[in-house]
Design a protein around this motif. Structure first.
Motif, mmCIF file in Angstrom:
data_model
loop_
_atom_site.group_PDB
_atom_site.id
_atom_site.type_symbol
_atom_site.label_atom_id
_atom_site.label_comp_id
_atom_site.label_asym_id
_atom_site.label_seq_id
_atom_site.Cartn_x
_atom_site.Cartn_y
_atom_site.Cartn_z
ATOM 1 N N ASP A 641 -2.425 -7.732 -5.938
ATOM 2 C CA ASP A 641 -1.135 -7.234 -6.355
ATOM 3 C C ASP A 641 -0.862 -6.124 -5.262
ATOM 4 O O ASP A 641 -1.504 -5.040 -4.645
ATOM 5 C CB ASP A 641 -1.252 -6.565 -7.574
ATOM 6 C CG ASP A 641 -0.057 -5.882 -8.044
ATOM 7 O OD1 ASP A 641 0.890 -5.662 -7.376
ATOM 8 O OD2 ASP A 641 -0.080 -5.256 -9.029
ATOM 9 N N GLU A 642 0.195 -6.126 -4.615
ATOM 10 C CA GLU A 642 0.677 -5.342 -3.360
ATOM 11 C C GLU A 642 0.785 -3.719 -3.788
ATOM 12 O O GLU A 642 0.453 -2.607 -3.194
ATOM 13 C CB GLU A 642 2.057 -5.475 -2.737
ATOM 14 C CG GLU A 642 2.489 -4.681 -1.913
ATOM 15 C CD GLU A 642 3.837 -5.195 -1.154
ATOM 16 O OE1 GLU A 642 4.154 -4.410 0.004
ATOM 17 O OE2 GLU A 642 4.514 -5.914 -1.462
ATOM 18 N N ALA A 643 0.978 -3.550 -5.027
ATOM 19 C CA ALA A 643 1.065 -2.271 -5.712
ATOM 20 C C ALA A 643 -0.250 -1.576 -5.608
ATOM 21 O O ALA A 643 -0.292 -0.219 -5.470
ATOM 22 C CB ALA A 643 1.297 -2.447 -7.411
ATOM 23 N N ALA A 644 -1.297 -2.071 -5.154
ATOM 24 C CA ALA A 644 -2.725 -1.440 -5.127
ATOM 25 C C ALA A 644 -2.510 -0.745 -3.723
ATOM 26 O O ALA A 644 -3.405 0.233 -3.460
ATOM 27 C CB ALA A 644 -3.771 -2.533 -5.032
ATOM 28 N N LEU A 645 -1.608 -1.031 -2.944
ATOM 29 C CA LEU A 645 -1.502 -0.387 -1.415
ATOM 30 C C LEU A 645 -0.524 0.599 -1.619
ATOM 31 O O LEU A 645 -0.008 0.996 -0.463
ATOM 32 C CB LEU A 645 -1.318 -1.492 -0.475
ATOM 33 C CG LEU A 645 -2.343 -2.504 -0.188
ATOM 34 C CD1 LEU A 645 -1.749 -3.567 0.642
ATOM 35 C CD2 LEU A 645 -3.721 -1.988 0.180
ATOM 36 N N ALA A 646 -0.042 1.053 -2.674
ATOM 37 C CA ALA A 646 0.933 2.109 -2.605
ATOM 38 C C ALA A 646 0.510 3.090 -1.944
ATOM 39 O O ALA A 646 -0.617 3.965 -2.350
ATOM 40 C CB ALA A 646 1.296 2.419 -4.480
ATOM 41 N N GLY A 647 1.405 3.729 -1.142
ATOM 42 C CA GLY A 647 1.015 5.030 -0.255
ATOM 43 C C GLY A 647 0.369 4.764 1.119
ATOM 44 O O GLY A 647 0.161 5.517 1.874
ATOM 45 N N THR A 648 0.099 3.489 1.203
ATOM 46 C CA THR A 648 -0.557 2.863 2.369
ATOM 47 C C THR A 648 0.317 2.282 3.262
ATOM 48 O O THR A 648 0.739 1.229 2.816
ATOM 49 C CB THR A 648 -1.867 2.118 2.181
ATOM 50 O OG1 THR A 648 -2.877 2.962 1.376
ATOM 51 C CG2 THR A 648 -2.315 1.608 3.352
ATOM 52 N N GLU A 649 0.679 2.624 4.526
ATOM 53 C CA GLU A 649 1.537 1.837 5.542
ATOM 54 C C GLU A 649 0.921 0.379 5.743
ATOM 55 O O GLU A 649 -0.375 0.478 6.068
ATOM 56 C CB GLU A 649 1.825 2.430 6.704
ATOM 57 C CG GLU A 649 2.694 2.150 7.632
ATOM 58 C CD GLU A 649 3.034 2.935 8.787
ATOM 59 O OE1 GLU A 649 3.531 2.214 9.813
ATOM 60 O OE2 GLU A 649 2.592 4.051 8.856
#
Length: 690
Positions: A641-649
Motif C-alpha cells: 500500500d503506497e500509503a505506507a510511504l506517506a512523507g517519503t519522497e
C-alpha cells in the motif's frame, strides 16, 4: 633491504654498525606494511571514537560494544602479494592471520568476510588465481569452523598481476574481559604457543611493501607461508582456555615480522629480552635472524606472570600444542635478543617500534573522467550484457564453496548483507567498494563506499556500529597515487563523520602494482561495516506489490558496469546524501516495506533482475539513465500500500508479477524472459566451469 637513508639514520642514531638481526628487524618493522609511514598522518584524521567503542585503532583488533553482555572484536587485513605468488596458501594464511588477530583479544571468531579483486576472467592466469584463492579461503575457513558469510568479487584489468585478498573477521568477547596486545608489567614472562618455527615467510613484511616485479625478483620473494587449519583450531581452543583463566596479561598474534614484530610491539611500553635459542623450531641450524623474522603460521605470544607459566604450558599441552618460555618484559626501554647467552641485538625499543621516519610524498591531482558516448546497441542487448558481467552475475559458484552455516548463527545470507543471530539481536555485515568509480572520483567514490555499505545494512533495518578498512593502492611514490590515497582517506573520514560511524581499525596495503603486467591497481579502499538490528530475514517482493524507487537518479555512467561493458565513459557519481539511508532504515524497521535493496552495480536493471525478475515496470526518463545509472543513495522497495510511504519522497515504477520482466520505456517496450535473465546471471559460473 633498508633504504640507504634509513640505514644512514640508524647508524648515526646508534653510533655504530647494526648486526644482521638488527638490520632485519628494522627492514621489516620500518617497512610500509608495519609502520604506515606514508599514511599515518592521514589516518589520524579519521573519526575513531564513539559511545560504543571500547578499544579503537592500534591493537590487533578493535573492541566495540554490541550489548551490555557482549562486545565485538573486529579486524580487517590484506594478504595481497603472497596471494599472487602462492594463491592457495597466500589466501589461506590471510584467513588464519586475521582470525588470530581476533583471537589475540580473547575473542571467539564467529564470522569472516572476503572482498576479493581480480583481473579479467578471459585470462587463464586470472582464472587460476580466482580458483586457488577461493579454495584457500574456503578450505581454511571451513577447517577452523568460522563461516565466510559475506564477500565481494570485482574484476578489472588493473588487478592482473596483483589480485587483492582482503579479509574481515568478527569475534565475540565479554566487554569486561577482553585482552590487549600491550605488555602490562616488567618481570612477566613471554610464552610462545603453537606451531614450531620454520624458515618460511622470511622478509614477508618488507616483501609486502614492494611492488610485484617480474620473475627477475623471484629470488627475493619469501618462501610461502603454509597454513594448517587443524593447528589453528587447536590454537583457538587453547588461547580461549588461557583467556578464561583471567591470567593472560596480554596476547599478540605472530604475523608480519614474526617473533621480532610481535614481541617488540607487545613490549613497546617497557622493553624485552628474547632468548632465541628457547624458541621451539621445526628445522635445525636456524640462525637468530631466521628465528626472529620467520613468519611461520599458527603461533601466538602471551604475557603471563612468572607463576602462571606452568599453567599456560599445561593448557597448551592439553590441546596438543608446543610452547616455549622465550623471554621477559623488562623495565628498561630496550629490545634485546640473545642466543645462548650472546647478545645478537640490543636496540632502543621506541626506535624500533614507532620510530620510522614518516614519508611526505608529492601529490598531483588528475582528471580521468571522459565525455559520455551513448552506446548504440539495443537496450535489451545492453541489459543482458550487464547481467552477464562478472561484477553483477551470480556468485554462488564461490559462496557454495564456503560452509556458511557452521556455528548455527546464520539467519539470512542473501542479497544486501549477512544477518547472524547474536544473543536476541541481529549482527549485520557488509563489505566492499567500487574501485572503478573511486578511480574517477577518489574522494566521492570512497565516501559513497561508506554510504553504500550503510545502505546494505539499512535494507535489513540495521544501524551501523563501526567501520574497518583495507586501503589498497599502488606506489605512493607516484604523485597521482599519493593524491588518490589522500583523497580516499579524506572521503572515508567525511562520510563516516556525517553518518556518525567510527572507523575503528584496518590495514594499509601499498605498492600493489606489477612490472610483469604493467599494471597499477585502481584505488581500492575496501570497507567492512558491522551493524546491529532486529533479527529479520531478507524477503523477496510478493506478486501484486508495488515496486518503488527512493532516491534521485542522475546520468552517472563513469565507472559503471555499463561503462565496463561498452566503454561509454561519463561522469562518476557525486557523493550521495547519506540522509536517505536513515529514511529507508526507518521504513524497514517499522515494517512499512516488505522488501528493500539498494541500487549499486548494474543499477536498477540488476536490482530488478535479482529480486523481481517477473514484473511490469514503466520508466518515463532516459532509458539508459533509468536502467543503468549507478547513482549512489537509491533504493528499490516493495510495498503493498503506497500509503505506507506517506512523507517519503518516492516514485512508483511498477508492480511485481507476470511472465517476464517487462520494461515500458519512453521509446518502446523491452521484454526479458526469466530464462534469459537466468542464462545471463549464470555466465561467470560457466566461465569458471562450475
Amino acid at each position: 633491504m633498508l633504504p640507504a637513508h634509513d640505514l644512514a639514520l640508524l647508524k648515526t642514531t646508534l653510533g655504530r654498525d647494526l648486526t644482521d638481526v638488527e638490520l632485519a628487524c628494522f627492514e621489516n618493522l620500518w617497512s610500509e606494511h608495519c609502520s604506515y609511514r606514508s599514511t599515518k598522518r592521514l589516518l589520524r584524521t579519521l573519526p575513531t571514537t564513539g559511545s560504543g567503542v571500547l578499544l579503537g585503532p592500534g591493537d590487533d583488533a578493535a573492541i566495540v560494544r554490541f550489548s551490555e553482555t557482549c562486545a565485538l572484536a573486529v579486524g580487517m587485513e590484506s594478504h595481497n602479494h603472497p596471494s599472487y605468488v602462492e594463491p592457495y596458501d597466500g589466501a589461506a594464511t590471510g584467513v588464519g592471520g586475521i582470525v588470530r588477530d581476533i583471537l589475540s583479544m580473547g575473542a571467539r571468531p564467529i564470522a569472516l568476510m572476503d572482498p576479493l579483486y581480480f583481473g579479467p576472467l578471459d585470462s587463464e592466469k586470472n582464472r587460476y588465481l580466482v580458483e586457488q584463492i577461493v579454495a584457500g579461503i574456503a578450505d581454511y575457513g571451513n577447517g577452523i569452523g568460522v563461516p565466510v558469510v559475506r564477500g565481494e568479487l570485482v574484476f578489472d584489468p588493473s588487478y592482473s598481476g596483483n589480485p587483492l585478498v582482503n579479509v574481515v573477521c568478527i569475534g565475540t568477547v565479554d566487554p569486561g574481559r577482553y585482552i590487549t596486545a600491550r605488555a602490562k608489567r616488567p618481570g612477566s614472562r613471554l610464552v610462545l604457543v603453537g606451531a614450531a618455527t620454520g624458515r618460511e615467510g622470511l622478509g614477508g613484511a618488507s616483501f609486502a611493501s614492494r611492488d610485484l616485479a617480474g620473475d627477475r625478483d623471484a629470488a627475493d620473494r619469501p618462501d610461502a607461508q603454509v597454513g594448517d587449519p587443524c593447528m589453528e583450531k587447536l590454537l583457538i581452543d587453547a588461547i580461549l582456555a588461557m583467556a578464561k583463566t583471567g591470567k593472560v596479561l596480554s596476547c599478540r598474534d605472530l604475523g608480519a615480522a614474526g617473533l621480532a614484530g610481535a614481541s617488540s610491539e607487545m613490549a613497546g611500553t617497557f622493553g624485552a629480552v628474547i632468548h632465541a635459542d628457547r624458541v621451539h623450531l621445526r628445522e635445525t641450524g636456524m640462525t637468530p635472524r631466521e628465528i626472529m623474522l620467520a613468519e611461520s603460521q599458527e603461533r601466538m605470544l602471551v604475557e603471563v606472570a612468572p607463576g602462571d607459566v606452568a599453567l599456560m604450558g599445561e593448557i597448551a599441552e592439553r590441546h596438543d600444542l608446543a610452547w616455549s618460555d622465550i623471554g621477559e618484559v623488562i623495565d628498561e626501554p630496550r629490545y634485546i635478543v640473545k642466543l645462548r647467552g650472546e647478545t645478537v641485538a640490543d636496540l632502543p625499543i621506541d626506535l624500533l617500534v614507532g620510530g620510522a621516519p614518516l614519508c611526505a610524498w608529492e601529490t598531483s591531482p588528475y582528471s580521468a573522467e571522459t565525455p559520455f558516448v551513448r552506446p548504440k546497441a539495443p537496450v535489451k542487448d545492453l541489459a543482458l550484457g550487464i547481467l552477464a558481467h562478472p561484477d553483477v552475475a551470480r556468485k554462488n559458484w564461490v559462496y557454495e564453496r564456503y560452509d556458511r552455516e557452521v556455528q548455527l548463527r546464520s539467519v539470512s545470507l542473501a542479497h544486501d548483507a549477512a544477518v547472524l543471530r547474536l544473543e536476541d539481536k541481529a549482527l549485520v555485515l557488509s563489505c566492499g567498494c567500487n574501485p572503478a568509480q573511486i578511480y574517477l572520483k577518489p574522494f566521492e567514490g570512497t565516501a559513497n563506499a561508506v554510504i553504500e555499505n550503510a545502505s546494505n545494512l539499512a535494507c535489513l533495518g540495521a544501524e551501523p556500529l563501526c567501520i574497518v578498512d583495507c586501503l589498497n593502492f599502488a606506489s605512493p611514490e607516484h604523485p597521482e597515487i599519493a593524491w588518490q590515497i589522500e583523497q580516499c582517506v579524506l572521503g572515508l573520514g567525511d562520510a563516516a563523520r556525517r553518518m556518525g560511524i567510527p572507523v575503528v581499525g584496518g590495514n594499509v596495503s601499498l605498492y600493489n602494482e606489477s612490472d610483469e603486467f604493467g599494471t597499477q591497481i585502481k584505488p581500492t579502499p575496501s570497507i567492512g561495516m558491522v551493524g546491529r538490528g532486529e533479527v529479520r530475514e531478507w524477503t523477496a517482493p510478493r506478486s501484486g506489490e508495488n515496486l518503488v524507487l527512493i532516491g534521485t537518479t542522475l546520468p552517472d555512467f563513469g565507472g559503471s558496469v555499463l561503462d565496463a561493458v561498452t566503454g561509454c565513459g561519463g561522469s562518476a557519481p557525486a557523493m550521495a546524501d547519506p540522509a536517505v539511508v536513515a529514511v529507508v532504515r526507518n521504513l524497514v524497521e517499522a515494517g512499512k516495506v516488505t522488501a528493500a535493496t539498494d541500487l549499486s552495480r548494474g543499477g536498477l536493471l540488476a536490482a530488478l533482475a535479482k529480486i523481481a525478475p517477473r514484473a511490469d515496470v514503466t520508466l518515463a526518463g532516459d532509458p539508459l539513465a533509468e536502467l543503468f545509472s549507478e547513482t549512489c543513495g537509491r533504493f528499490l522497495v516493495a510495498v503493498g500500500d503506497e500509503a505506507a510511504l506517506a512523507g517519503t519522497e518516492h516514485r512508483i515504477i511498477g508492480t511485481v508479477g507476470g511472465d517476464a520482466l517487462t520494461l515500458r520505456l519512453k521509446d518502446g517496450t523491452v521484454v526479458i524472459a526469466p530464462e534469459e535473465i537466468e542464462t545471463a546471471l549464470a555466465t561467470t559460473a560457466r566461465t569458471m566451469r562450475y
